[in-house]
Write an enzyme that holds these catalytic residues in place. Structure first.
Site: not given
Length: 319
Positions: A168, A192, A263, A266, A289, A298
């Site tokens: 990210r 995150k 992004h 990514r 994730h 994906y």
């Protein structure tokens, strides 16, 4: 809900009993999100606003219900209320997700005996597939970097790292020298919620990072920024906007017409892995994730890629 904030305040002032009932639970929820979930201040505030919306709704219809008395039918009516405000399906889903998180917390604290959100359905969202770059397009963008300029080698190291690791943009600009394990072929990423993960890094990216770091020593580095990998011309952390502008300029020079952002690198990283047969769980770990469902987009990209390939090359699709 911003336009209704004054109405919310007025209603709460007229009904302090409801506010007192909910505020004690909200305070506990806030501590839970900060200490146990390690969420950012912005994320915590977003969750608390979701609970405020439910409280606003209850006060507005004259219901003095504590959280433990809320039933599924109350929440279903609340969802209809959100729709009546003109909130999009995505905004409704975000709010419901916050309420679900609130009740998950209450259940863990034995503040409620059942979770009324368990059977509450989220609005169906049409998830748009993000633009991706082919490997050739990525090579073209990186090839557009002018290495004769002072920032050239830095920019090359940035793009190689973004694509090699699927970072990210926030993870990229905050990458630390102390988190580089180049001899072992890994970087430690703070994602995150301050969650750490180890991500493999390719030989090309390693080569350009090493060269950039050797050149970086020749420039002045601002105090307290010595451990930051990618620096601006003042020796401080690059901003997210600067990364966006660097990429925007290179995309234009490369003559690529797609709408590209940091992004996109990514997305391309993940898509190329899936197309190459990588295990979805491994991709989930590398992307950081929390849920596998986020990574599953994906697989849809992969199907789109396969169909496009068939249409382009298979005789039956070219008739």
């Amino acid at each position: 809900m911003k336009k209704n904030s004054h109405a919310y305040t007025n209603l709460i002032n007229r009904n302090n009993f409801t506010a007192i009932m909910w505020n004690s639970f909200k305070n506990g929820f806030k501590s839970y999100l900060q200490l146990e979930k390690s969420l950012s201040d912005n994320s915590v505030e977003a969750y608390l606003r979701d609970v405020d919306k439910l409280c606003f709704y209850l006060v507005g219809i004259g219901e003095e219900k504590p959280p433990k008395s809320i039933e599924l039918k109350d929440l279903q009516a609340f969802v209809k209320f959100l729709a009546s405000l003109g909130l999009t399906a995505a905004s409704q889903a975000r709010t419901i997700s916050g309420i679900k998180g609130f009740y998950k917390y209450l259940l863990s604290e034995n503040a409620v005996s059942t979770d009324p959100t368990e059977l509450l359905e989220l609005p169906k969202l049409k998830r748009a597939l993000p633009d991706i770059l082919s490997f050739g397009e990525i090579e073209k963008i990186i090839g557009a970097i002018d290495l004769s300029k002072a920032e050239g080698h830095r920019n090359k190291a940035i793009l190689e790292t973004m694509y090699s690791c699927g970072l990210r943009v926030g993870e990229l600009v905050n990458l630390k020298v102390s988190c580089l394990y180049l001899e072992d072929g890994f970087v430690r990423v703070i994602g995150k919620g301050d969650k750490e993960r180890l991500v493999p890094i390719g030989e090309e990216a390693i080569q350009f990072i090493r060269y950039y770091l050797s050149e970086r020593k020749k420039n002045k580095i601002a105090k307290d920024f010595e451990d930051v990998v990618f620096l601006n011309n003042r020796g401080k952390t690059l901003s997210r906007v600067m990364i966006f502008l660097i990429i925007k300029d290179l995309v234009k020079k490369a003559g690529i017409k797609k709408v590209i952002s940091p992004h996109t690198f990514r997305h391309s990283f993940a898509t190329h892995l899936v197309e190459g047969g990588a295990d979805l769980r491994a991709v989930q770990e590398m992307l950081g994730h929390e849920s596998i469902t986020t990574t599953e987009i994906y697989t849809h990209l992969d199907k789109h890629f396969l169909r496009t390939t068939l249409q382009q090359f298979h005789p039956a699709f070219k008739r």
